[in-house]
Design a protein around this motif. Sequence first.
Motif, PDB file in Angstrom:
ATOM      1  N   ASN A   1      -7.773  -5.647  -6.698  1.00 46.84           N
ATOM      2  CA  ASN A   1      -7.158  -5.212  -7.954  1.00 46.84           C
ATOM      3  C   ASN A   1      -5.645  -5.141  -7.800  1.00 46.84           C
ATOM      4  O   ASN A   1      -5.118  -4.920  -6.711  1.00 46.84           O
ATOM      5  CB  ASN A   1      -7.719  -3.855  -8.383  1.00 46.84           C
ATOM      6  CG  ASN A   1      -9.152  -3.951  -8.852  1.00 46.84           C
ATOM      7  OD1 ASN A   1      -9.585  -4.984  -9.356  1.00 46.84           O
ATOM      8  ND2 ASN A   1      -9.907  -2.883  -8.689  1.00 46.84           N
ATOM      9  N   ARG A   2      -4.946  -5.325  -8.917  1.00 47.22           N
ATOM     10  CA  ARG A   2      -3.488  -5.302  -8.936  1.00 47.22           C
ATOM     11  C   ARG A   2      -2.992  -4.360 -10.041  1.00 47.22           C
ATOM     12  O   ARG A   2      -3.683  -4.143 -11.032  1.00 47.22           O
ATOM     13  CB  ARG A   2      -2.917  -6.707  -9.198  1.00 47.22           C
ATOM     14  CG  ARG A   2      -3.295  -7.735  -8.147  1.00 47.22           C
ATOM     15  CD  ARG A   2      -2.504  -7.489  -6.870  1.00 47.22           C
ATOM     16  NE  ARG A   2      -2.886  -8.371  -5.798  1.00 47.22           N
ATOM     17  CZ  ARG A   2      -3.452  -7.973  -4.668  1.00 47.22           C
ATOM     18  NH1 ARG A   2      -3.737  -6.703  -4.474  1.00 47.22           N
ATOM     19  NH2 ARG A   2      -3.741  -8.826  -3.715  1.00 47.22           N
TER      20      ARG A   2
ATOM     21  N   GLY B   1       1.778  -6.324 -10.690  1.00 49.30           N
ATOM     22  CA  GLY B   1       1.318  -7.316  -9.724  1.00 49.30           C
ATOM     23  C   GLY B   1       1.168  -6.815  -8.302  1.00 49.30           C
ATOM     24  O   GLY B   1       0.732  -7.556  -7.424  1.00 49.30           O
ATOM     25  N   ALA B   2       1.523  -5.552  -8.052  1.00 52.27           N
ATOM     26  CA  ALA B   2       1.390  -5.003  -6.699  1.00 52.27           C
ATOM     27  C   ALA B   2      -0.085  -4.677  -6.401  1.00 52.27           C
ATOM     28  O   ALA B   2      -0.886  -4.485  -7.315  1.00 52.27           O
ATOM     29  CB  ALA B   2       2.230  -3.730  -6.564  1.00 52.27           C
ATOM     30  N   ARG B   3      -0.402  -4.620  -5.138  1.00 48.75           N
ATOM     31  CA  ARG B   3      -1.767  -4.277  -4.714  1.00 48.75           C
ATOM     32  C   ARG B   3      -2.109  -2.858  -5.187  1.00 48.75           C
ATOM     33  O   ARG B   3      -1.330  -1.933  -5.037  1.00 48.75           O
ATOM     34  CB  ARG B   3      -1.846  -4.353  -3.188  1.00 48.75           C
ATOM     35  CG  ARG B   3      -3.189  -3.941  -2.639  1.00 48.75           C
ATOM     36  CD  ARG B   3      -3.239  -4.025  -1.145  1.00 48.75           C
ATOM     37  NE  ARG B   3      -2.328  -3.014  -0.598  1.00 48.75           N
ATOM     38  CZ  ARG B   3      -1.954  -2.942   0.651  1.00 48.75           C
ATOM     39  NH1 ARG B   3      -2.357  -3.838   1.509  1.00 48.75           N
ATOM     40  NH2 ARG B   3      -1.146  -1.992   1.064  1.00 48.75           N
ATOM     41  N   ALA B   4      -3.289  -2.703  -5.763  1.00 45.58           N
ATOM     42  CA  ALA B   4      -3.776  -1.393  -6.188  1.00 45.58           C
ATOM     43  C   ALA B   4      -4.968  -1.036  -5.303  1.00 45.58           C
ATOM     44  O   ALA B   4      -5.879  -1.840  -5.147  1.00 45.58           O
ATOM     45  CB  ALA B   4      -4.193  -1.419  -7.651  1.00 45.58           C
ATOM     46  N   LEU B   5      -4.949   0.141  -4.723  1.00 40.26           N
ATOM     47  CA  LEU B   5      -6.056   0.591  -3.882  1.00 40.26           C
ATOM     48  C   LEU B   5      -7.010   1.453  -4.701  1.00 40.26           C
ATOM     49  O   LEU B   5      -6.587   2.220  -5.561  1.00 40.26           O
ATOM     50  CB  LEU B   5      -5.535   1.363  -2.675  1.00 40.26           C
ATOM     51  CG  LEU B   5      -4.627   0.568  -1.731  1.00 40.26           C
ATOM     52  CD1 LEU B   5      -4.142   1.462  -0.587  1.00 40.26           C
ATOM     53  CD2 LEU B   5      -5.327  -0.663  -1.187  1.00 40.26           C
TER      54      LEU B   5
ATOM     55  N   ARG C   1     -14.044  -0.554 -11.918  1.00 38.18           N
ATOM     56  CA  ARG C   1     -13.006  -1.331 -11.213  1.00 38.18           C
ATOM     57  C   ARG C   1     -13.596  -2.176 -10.077  1.00 38.18           C
ATOM     58  O   ARG C   1     -12.919  -3.039  -9.529  1.00 38.18           O
ATOM     59  CB  ARG C   1     -11.927  -0.399 -10.677  1.00 38.18           C
ATOM     60  CG  ARG C   1     -11.111   0.262 -11.804  1.00 38.18           C
ATOM     61  CD  ARG C   1     -10.033   1.162 -11.293  1.00 38.18           C
ATOM     62  NE  ARG C   1      -9.132   0.571 -10.327  1.00 38.18           N
ATOM     63  CZ  ARG C   1      -8.057  -0.174 -10.614  1.00 38.18           C
ATOM     64  NH1 ARG C   1      -7.767  -0.427 -11.878  1.00 38.18           N
ATOM     65  NH2 ARG C   1      -7.296  -0.647  -9.652  1.00 38.18           N
ATOM     66  N   TRP C   2     -14.865  -1.952  -9.724  1.00 41.05           N
ATOM     67  CA  TRP C   2     -15.525  -2.660  -8.630  1.00 41.05           C
ATOM     68  C   TRP C   2     -16.496  -3.728  -9.118  1.00 41.05           C
ATOM     69  O   TRP C   2     -17.100  -4.438  -8.332  1.00 41.05           O
ATOM     70  CB  TRP C   2     -16.273  -1.657  -7.755  1.00 41.05           C
ATOM     71  CG  TRP C   2     -15.382  -0.693  -7.025  1.00 41.05           C
ATOM     72  CD1 TRP C   2     -14.594   0.284  -7.576  1.00 41.05           C
ATOM     73  CD2 TRP C   2     -15.178  -0.606  -5.617  1.00 41.05           C
ATOM     74  NE1 TRP C   2     -13.929   0.969  -6.604  1.00 41.05           N
ATOM     75  CE2 TRP C   2     -14.270   0.449  -5.382  1.00 41.05           C
ATOM     76  CE3 TRP C   2     -15.700  -1.302  -4.526  1.00 41.05           C
ATOM     77  CZ2 TRP C   2     -13.857   0.808  -4.115  1.00 41.05           C
ATOM     78  CZ3 TRP C   2     -15.301  -0.942  -3.263  1.00 41.05           C
ATOM     79  CH2 TRP C   2     -14.384   0.106  -3.060  1.00 41.05           C
TER      80      TRP C   2
END
Length: 195
Positions: A122-123, A127-131, A161-162
């Motif tokens: 996910n972002r 556009g950054a990585r989302a944890l 989100r998964w």
Amino acid sequence: MDVVGILEAASLLVSEGVATGNDITASDVWDHLAQDEWEVALGLLQELGDEWTAPPGFWDELELAAGALGLERSRQWCSWRSAETRAGVIRAELVLRPAGETFRRTPITGAGVLRPMWDIGNRTDGGARALDIARLWVEFAGDLAPGAHAPVRLLPLTAARWRHLGPGDRITLYESAVAGGTATILEVQPPSAPS
């Protein structure tokens, strides 16, 4: 309701024709209940619960019975499975990095206590990585040592989100800024009950 009543109610929820690989059925559960073998009956019901999509309430009943019998790990497992009916099932093969490569020096407790962050692709809007966060249950073991691998179950904080994950996808576990392990998705099942 007493333990016997709880187990009887749960066994009535088992669909006719459901059997384990060892041909255990709800009839076997009733045989053990008649002999006051409550722990055995509970164990058989847990096995039967793996063979079909249990209806809402099945795992809740088993959680109550396990708690009444003082079987804490079994109670936790039934609670976990109840949550999976609402969130869905995600199973993966997790490989932890060795102790010298990450901050973790002790085993992960296997009973769904740890809630690590995961890079699941996910972002953010920028556009950054989302944890994303998911609780972790180590299957068939009480814990998982650094450098070891095992099948695990994941219970996401935000299941939606998964939903894009499927068998073969690789995800990364984070407990700090350094990746603590990687997991390959083995199985994804949608929720069987409304969340």
